[in-house]
Scaffold this active site. Structure first.
Site, PDB file in Angstrom:
ATOM      1  N   LYS A 134       0.832  -1.201   0.000  1.00  0.00           N
ATOM      2  CA  LYS A 134       0.000   0.000   0.000  1.00  0.00           C
ATOM      3  C   LYS A 134       0.867   1.252   0.000  1.00  0.00           C
ATOM      4  O   LYS A 134       0.632   2.185  -0.785  1.00  0.00           O
ATOM      5  CB  LYS A 134      -0.913   0.000   1.224  1.00  0.00           C
ATOM      6  N   ASP A 152      -6.023   1.185   1.098  1.00  0.00           N
ATOM      7  CA  ASP A 152      -6.187   1.501   2.514  1.00  0.00           C
ATOM      8  C   ASP A 152      -7.625   1.221   2.928  1.00  0.00           C
ATOM      9  O   ASP A 152      -8.434   0.749   2.132  1.00  0.00           O
ATOM     10  CB  ASP A 152      -5.780   2.946   2.796  1.00  0.00           C
TER      11      ASP A 152
END
Length: 212
Positions: A134, A152
């Site tokens: 991420k 996220d």
């Protein structure tokens, strides 16, 4: 041939995108104009965000810039421990910042190489401590690279809301991350909105702002 699954709320997404797409596209253009001299601080931002707010991470990066972290021997720990903009796991993240600073020449060389964005991301995950899939995706997006999902909680929640995924994953292994990213990409293609723009649209829906 089996028909593709219908997604709920597509018209709502398209309408929301039409309302703010110029702002979204302007933000993406801002990312593309970030000079290489700022890459370290964009990387610092992404190293600070895990389990800390984007606002606190942004404020802390500004403190680190003012202290000239990149050009001096300053210890970043105090900036991360600030009461006003506290960064969780400040000691560990301080070490990650200093290691990234030491390894910056190799990081810049990897970014300059003529490899596609997914390969750059894989290199960053393998060579920059504290940077997961991420965070590496986030960093690359913030310096102008496209078509990488930043999975996220805001994005995952919206993907579940629109039945792109069945449930929020308890963890994101590399294989699971890439699988969800591909579902996100296909969904974006199906509704006619680039994945990078859809990412920022979902973020603005959750936070009220088009942040980085």
């Amino acid at each position: 041939m089996k028909q593709p699954r219908a997604y709920r709320g597509v018209d709502d997404i398209r309408n929301g995108h039409r309302e703010i797409r110029e702002k979204i596209r302007a933000r993406l253009e801002d990312f593309a104009r970030v000079p290489e001299g700022e890459y370290f601080y964009e990387l610092a931002y992404c190293l600070l965000t895990p389990q800390s707010s984007a606002v606190n991470a942004g404020a802390t990066v500004e403190r680190l810039k003012s202290a000239d972290l990149l050009g001096s021997d300053v210890d970043p720990t105090a900036a991360l421990f600030s009461k006003e903009h506290y960064i969780r796991f400040h000691n560990t993240k301080s070490r990650h910042l200093l290691e990234a600073k030491r390894n910056l020449p190799a990081i810049l060389a990897a970014l300059r190489a003529g490899t596609p964005p997914p390969d750059k991301r894989a290199w960053l995950v393998a060579h920059v401590k504290g940077l997961g899939w991420k965070e590496a995706s986030h960093f690359l997006r913030n310096i102008g690279y496209r078509d990488l999902a930043i999975l996220d909680r805001h994005i995952l929640r919206n993907l579940r809301r629109h039945t792109v995924i069945r449930a929020l994953p308890k963890s994101l292994t590399p294989g699971r991350y890439l699988a969800i990213e591909e579902k996100f990409r296909r969904f974006a293609l199906a509704i006619g909105i680039p994945m990078d723009e859809l990412d920022l649209l979902f973020w603005s829906r959750e936070t009220g702002e088009i942040l980085k």
